[in-house]
Design a protein around this motif. Structure first.
Motif, PDB file in Angstrom:
ATOM      1  N   TRP A   1      72.376  17.080  25.799  1.00 28.01           N
ATOM      2  CA  TRP A   1      72.767  16.931  24.390  1.00 28.01           C
ATOM      3  C   TRP A   1      73.020  18.292  23.755  1.00 28.01           C
ATOM      4  O   TRP A   1      74.010  18.481  23.044  1.00 28.01           O
ATOM      5  CB  TRP A   1      71.675  16.185  23.629  1.00 28.01           C
ATOM      6  CG  TRP A   1      71.952  16.020  22.162  1.00 28.01           C
ATOM      7  CD1 TRP A   1      72.768  15.083  21.579  1.00 28.01           C
ATOM      8  CD2 TRP A   1      71.432  16.809  21.090  1.00 28.01           C
ATOM      9  NE1 TRP A   1      72.786  15.232  20.212  1.00 28.01           N
ATOM     10  CE2 TRP A   1      71.963  16.297  19.876  1.00 28.01           C
ATOM     11  CE3 TRP A   1      70.559  17.892  21.023  1.00 28.01           C
ATOM     12  CZ2 TRP A   1      71.659  16.837  18.627  1.00 28.01           C
ATOM     13  CZ3 TRP A   1      70.248  18.425  19.777  1.00 28.01           C
ATOM     14  CH2 TRP A   1      70.798  17.900  18.596  1.00 28.01           C
TER      15      TRP A   1
ATOM     16  N   TYR B   1      68.081  14.763  29.388  1.00 29.70           N
ATOM     17  CA  TYR B   1      68.864  14.224  28.268  1.00 29.70           C
ATOM     18  C   TYR B   1      68.986  15.252  27.142  1.00 29.70           C
ATOM     19  O   TYR B   1      70.044  15.399  26.524  1.00 29.70           O
ATOM     20  CB  TYR B   1      68.209  12.960  27.733  1.00 29.70           C
ATOM     21  CG  TYR B   1      68.309  11.771  28.653  1.00 29.70           C
ATOM     22  CD1 TYR B   1      69.540  11.200  28.958  1.00 29.70           C
ATOM     23  CD2 TYR B   1      67.166  11.223  29.210  1.00 29.70           C
ATOM     24  CE1 TYR B   1      69.626  10.099  29.806  1.00 29.70           C
ATOM     25  CE2 TYR B   1      67.240  10.125  30.057  1.00 29.70           C
ATOM     26  CZ  TYR B   1      68.474   9.569  30.354  1.00 29.70           C
ATOM     27  OH  TYR B   1      68.564   8.486  31.197  1.00 29.70           O
ATOM     28  N   ARG B   2      67.899  15.936  26.884  1.00 26.47           N
ATOM     29  CA  ARG B   2      67.904  16.926  25.801  1.00 26.47           C
ATOM     30  C   ARG B   2      68.802  18.104  26.136  1.00 26.47           C
ATOM     31  O   ARG B   2      69.563  18.582  25.285  1.00 26.47           O
ATOM     32  CB  ARG B   2      66.471  17.391  25.532  1.00 26.47           C
ATOM     33  CG  ARG B   2      65.585  16.288  24.958  1.00 26.47           C
ATOM     34  CD  ARG B   2      64.116  16.595  25.101  1.00 26.47           C
ATOM     35  NE  ARG B   2      63.757  17.832  24.428  1.00 26.47           N
ATOM     36  CZ  ARG B   2      62.580  18.456  24.613  1.00 26.47           C
ATOM     37  NH1 ARG B   2      61.687  17.964  25.472  1.00 26.47           N
ATOM     38  NH2 ARG B   2      62.322  19.568  23.954  1.00 26.47           N
TER      39      ARG B   2
ATOM     40  N   GLN C   1      69.836   8.887  20.358  1.00 25.67           N
ATOM     41  CA  GLN C   1      69.658  10.142  21.075  1.00 25.67           C
ATOM     42  C   GLN C   1      68.241  10.673  20.914  1.00 25.67           C
ATOM     43  O   GLN C   1      67.637  11.185  21.855  1.00 25.67           O
ATOM     44  CB  GLN C   1      70.660  11.182  20.562  1.00 25.67           C
ATOM     45  CG  GLN C   1      70.594  12.522  21.276  1.00 25.67           C
ATOM     46  CD  GLN C   1      71.031  12.427  22.733  1.00 25.67           C
ATOM     47  OE1 GLN C   1      72.058  11.839  23.050  1.00 25.67           O
ATOM     48  NE2 GLN C   1      70.239  13.009  23.639  1.00 25.67           N
TER      49      GLN C   1
END
Length: 361
Positions: free
Chosen positions: A79, A75-76, A67
């Motif tokens: 997450w 993506y961050r 990750q």
């Protein structure tokens, strides 16, 4: 506000020892891998002062190498949303076990980063709440900019330290830096009587200077330097007139300490007089039980009562390796003093009826 870029974990780990040099309180919590990863996760989540983004310790423990490499904003953001939801899944190969949340929270963040104003706390959230509450202080976060290097990085770090660290912390860091420098040709020591002596450069000489110039005037009423030596048992100063008046035979061939101070006190009868045998420990050699016995015998042979004797081991700093190595050896009935914190002293007190804890109030 938009989420910021993430500096590499390697860069964060490299800069932490520069930002928090030797002498920084709880430095071990501030420069270890867990600290670097905690800061990385704050950057990854965009948790920087002023963004209203925050993290909780579980986000550090649940981060994975896979990750962490996904640094694109989408993506961050995904997450962060997943980590703060009730439907988050247990990650495979997390950075830390779930029970490591406490070291992240209590050691790295609360004991290490928050007192130095490197991390800020979200206000108005109960301590028992599971909501994310920690973010990087904005100016601190800017020290990890990849465009900073060389003199610009040094200047930015110095400016941050001067602005956010306490006066005591700044003084401590400066002194620790001085002890690591050997640029001078000699170390000049100003004696209480106004005379001057010069020693070879080095940490031991700087520590001797601190004992005479800082410890003596703080803790003694009327200090005198009876004896001063340096490495190789070289005698730098010996007050033979005072030694003769006290009846103390100073034989350089015997196991003498680095410094012998005398406090003449305010009482001309000599009842307040105190002889302080002092060892300076830049590397090794504290006043342990055997050393204390040898020095006590030296003084009692000269006719001194033990009540007129004191034993001091001087160190550079509480965080230094010599102190950590020596603490278990220090003699009961002696003192420990640190030049980077000159207003404080450790009393390794022996028991007697007058030494009840109530007498400390």
């Amino acid at each position: 506000m938009t989420i910021t870029d993430v500096p590499s974990l390697v860069l964060i780990a490299e800069r932490l020892p520069q930002i928090f040099p030797e002498g920084t309180e709880h430095r071990n919590y501030l420069i270890r891998e867990m600290a670097a990863k905690t800061i990385y996760v704050m950057f990854y989540a965009g948790a920087i002062e002023g963004t209203d983004r925050w993290i909780r310790p579980s986000q550090v423990t649940d981060m994975t190498d896979e990750q962490a490499q996904l640094t694109d904003i989408e993506y961050r953001e995904a997450w962060v949303k997943m980590m703060l939801s009730n439907k988050k899944k247990k990650p495979e190969n997390p950075w830390y076990a779930a029970n490591s949340r406490e070291p992240v929270r209590d050691e790295t963040i609360r004991t290490g980063l928050i007192p130095l104003q490197a991390v800020v706390i979200r206000q108005g959230i109960p301590t028992t709440s599971s909501k994310p509450t920690y973010a990087l202080q904005k100016d601190f976060s800017e020290l990890f900019s990849p465009v900073l290097h060389g003199d610009k990085l040094d200047s930015a770090i110095s400016s941050w330290q001067q602005k956010y660290l306490s006066k005591a912390a700044i003084t401590r860091l400066k002194l620790m830096k001085d002890y690591g420098s050997e640029d001078s040709e000699f170390v000049q020591i100003n004696f209480p009587d106004g005379s001057i002596r010069k020693l070879e450069p080095g940490p031991s000489s700087l520590l001797s200077k601190a004992v005479i110039e800082e410890f003596a005037p703080r803790f003694l009423k009327k200090p005198k330097v009876l004896w001063l030596s340096e490495s190789g048992n070289k005698v730098v100063a010996q007050d033979e007139v005072l030694a003769k008046a006290l009846g103390l035979q100073i034989d350089p061939s015997r196991a003498l300490p680095d410094i012998i101070l005398v406090d003449l006190g305010d009482d001309l009868s000599g009842l307040e007089m105190l002889v302080i045998f002092t060892e300076v420990v830049a590397t090794d050699g504290p006043i342990n039980r055997q050393r204390k016995e040898i020095l006590t015998n030296l003084a009692t042979e000269a006719g001194f009562d033990s009540k007129h004797l004191a034993f001091l081991t001087a160190f550079i700093d509480r965080s230094s390796r010599p102190f950590k190595k020596s603490i278990s050896e220090l003699a009961w009935g002696s003192y420990a003093w640190f030049s980077t914190e000159p207003d404080y002293i450790i009393d390794l007190r022996e028991y007697d009826e007058s030494a009840k804890l109530t007498s400390l109030k």
